[in-house]
Design an enzyme around this catalytic site. Structure first.
Site, PDB file in Angstrom:
ATOM      1  N   SER A 240      42.097  35.979  45.054  1.00  0.00           N
ATOM      2  CA  SER A 240      43.514  36.277  45.127  1.00  0.00           C
ATOM      3  C   SER A 240      44.132  35.580  46.336  1.00  0.00           C
ATOM      4  CB  SER A 240      43.701  37.800  45.168  1.00  0.00           C
ATOM      5  OG  SER A 240      45.022  38.161  44.899  1.00  0.00           O
ATOM      6  N   ASP A 469      45.521  37.010  33.817  1.00  0.00           N
ATOM      7  CA  ASP A 469      45.503  37.626  35.144  1.00  0.00           C
ATOM      8  C   ASP A 469      46.896  38.158  35.455  1.00  0.00           C
ATOM      9  OD1 ASP A 469      45.633  37.984  38.041  1.00  0.00           O
ATOM     10  OD2 ASP A 469      43.782  36.816  38.147  1.00  0.00           O
ATOM     11  N   HIS A 497      42.210  40.777  36.993  1.00  0.00           N
ATOM     12  CA  HIS A 497      42.477  39.939  38.161  1.00  0.00           C
ATOM     13  C   HIS A 497      41.169  39.411  38.738  1.00  0.00           C
ATOM     14  CE1 HIS A 497      44.457  38.295  41.545  1.00  0.00           C
ATOM     15  NE2 HIS A 497      44.217  39.277  42.398  1.00  0.00           N
TER      16      HIS A 497
END
Length: 530
Positions: A240, A469, A497
């Site tokens: 991320s 995602d 994710h």
């Protein structure tokens, strides 16, 4: 995204918009100003390229690069802890230090040690040490842990490293319940006042630190750590926001970038307004996948078709805006629209949370009890049972508001953007548009701007994107891979994710092979759920 934590971390989160609606909204790209990074020629799309720093270590920084860490046993068995010194301001290293918390779990063997593997779970604001001690250091494949010292550093402003703090627990409770879908001038004023109180709290409690929590500075800290650990090149797995941190490192130090895995990638060339809109669309994509799954189940509390699920969730949010639900909590918190929205978004990060979300929604719809959705929201905000909060949301805003100019600076600008957000997500668009206003009142001016990262001369870098995602849309992974000169794009055709360690044998095998042998997957390789 958080601070200390020794328990098992929650799923990766992107940051920003989804990150806590109020406290995180402008998304997570930084730039390259505070730290002396140079700018290369402007790229074709208008965003400048991040230029590398000089290869030679400046004399003034030599004491940091040559320091020796004093390792001691952590409270968590099996891990060692130490404190790393870095300059608060890389442009003026004589102005004082910042202390950064570091942890490691030494390679267990058998096999030749490959060096250190640095991990970061994202945020910004996530505790890398919490992630290491609660997950990576015990759940990464045994053959990875056998060959690498598993290492984490809490970035500046986060958790064990001089964390940013802004509000008391009670003040944060009030902040998270602020109405994010204002219906009149009074509610708009209340939202603006909440953003201002949050920003003022951060400014009062961390006036110097707020100016030096940029992603560029955090990447430079990682290079100091690399040298202190004795590694010629950095080996790194970032998820991320951690992908932006890792890509920034590669851009600043391309010749020192070793085996880098960037999972759930960000596009650093976008401004905060577009990042927020695209992330909003990503949450809508994930929600539609949830709605389709829910509608075919007997226990779905929102309808029998995906359209009904979306319509009825929006209707639930409207009811909660006017009439919050009791939660049974001793402190008296009730579930309003903002907390409910955060709870639903929290479950979008991992499809394994969907059963819990269905149960929480059924509790709210059928039993008129908001406890389940409140628990999901509290988990997202990292609120403890005693009412305290980690540094997650404070650091999240501090990094994001320093890394990029605010998406919007006035309520009128948000009003003009509302149609685009509603188009991106009929369910979440309105709330996420207003969440994008939070950096407008930040006490420190941004030092970053949108830019491209090319990292010319770096070894192959694996960029991982998941097609559905919610927090880092797949388009961002393709964009970052197109910017990085040595990127190999690895695609996971699935939900949730990030992809590594989430059940795809194909993804895991490709990344493990790269980390152990240095052989990256073929560019464009695609994997499906196992």
């Amino acid at each position: 995204m958080r601070t200390r934590r020794t328990r098992t971390p929650r799923p990766y989160r992107s940051s920003r918009v989804g990150g806590a609606l109020l406290a995180a909204a402008a998304l997570l790209v930084s730039a390259c100003s505070s730290g002396g990074a140079s700018r290369a020629a402007t790229a074709d799309d208008g965003a400048p390229a991040l230029g590398p720093l000089p290869r030679a270590t400046p004399v003034a920084l030599a004491p940091y690069y040559e320091q020796k860490l004093r390792w001691r046993d952590c409270e968590t068995p099996g891990f060692q802890c130490a404190t790393l010194r870095a300059p608060l301001d890389y442009a003026h290293p004589g102005d004082g230090d910042i202390k950064l918390a570091v942890s490691r779990k030494k390679a267990t063997g058998p096999g030749e040690r490959l060096g250190s593997l640095l991990v970061n779970p994202g945020g910004p604001g996530g505790s890398a040490i919490g992630y290491l001690q609660g997950y990576a250091g015990i759940a990464y494949p045994a053959r990875i842990r056998a060959r690498y010292d598993m290492v984490a550093v809490d970035p500046r402003g986060v958790a064990g490293s001089e964390g940013v703090e802004c509000l008391t627990g009670r003040e944060m409770d009030a902040y998270t319940q602020t109405d994010l879908t204002p219906d009149d001038a009074a509610e708009k004023d209340a939202l603006v006042a909440a953003y201002k109180r949050f920003a003022e709290g951060c400014g009062k409690r961390a006036p110097k630190l707020l100016r030096h929590v940029s992603t560029v500075e955090a990447a430079r800290d990682m290079d100091v750590l690399r040298a202190v650990l004795g590694d010629r090149k950095l080996t790194y797995v970032g998820a991320s926001y951690g992908t932006f941190l890792g890509a920034t490192y590669a851009g600043l130090f391309p010749e020192r970038a070793g085996r880098l895995v960037l999972d759930g990638a960000l596009d650093p060339s976008l401004g905060a307004d577009r990042l927020n809109r695209e992330q909003t669309a990503g949450f809508e994509t994930a929600f539609q996948a949830f709605a389709k799954d829910c509608a075919r189940r007997e226990n779905c509390p929102l309808g029998r078709t995906p359209a009904q699920v979306g319509h009825n969730l929006s209707a639930l949010f409207e009811r909660l805006d006017a009439h919050p639900l009791p939660t049974g909590e001793t402190g008296g918190r009730r579930l309003g629209e903002s907390l409910a929205t955060t709870g639903v978004i929290a479950a979008m990060y991992d499809e394994r949370a969907w059963p819990r979300l269905r149960q929480a929604l059924a509790q709210a719809v059928r039993d008129r009890n908001g406890a389940g959705l409140l628990a999901l929201s509290d988990g997202y905000f990292e609120r403890e049972a005693d009412g305290s909060y980690s540094t997650l949301m404070y650091a999240n805003a501090a990094v994001n508001c320093l890394d990029l100019p605010a998406a919007y600076t006035t309520p009128d600008e948000v009003e003009r953007a509302l149609p685009a957000f509603r188009k991106a997500s009929p369910v979440f668009g309105r709330a996420l548009a207003w969440a994008s206003l939070n950096c407008a009142y930040w006490p420190v001016r941004p030092t970053g701007a949108p830019h491209r990262i090319e990292a010319k001369g770096a070894a192959p870098i694996v960029v991982v994107g998941t097609t559905r995602d919610p927090a880092t849309p797949y388009r961002w992974a393709r964009a970052l891979a197109s910017q990085l000169a040595s990127a190999r794009l690895l695609t996971y055709d699935g939900d949730g994710h990030t992809a590594y360690g989430r059940g795809s044998g194909c993804i895991d095998a490709a990344i493990n092979t790269y980390l152990l042998r240095g052989t990256p997957p073929a560019d464009g390789k695609r994997c499906s759920p196992s």
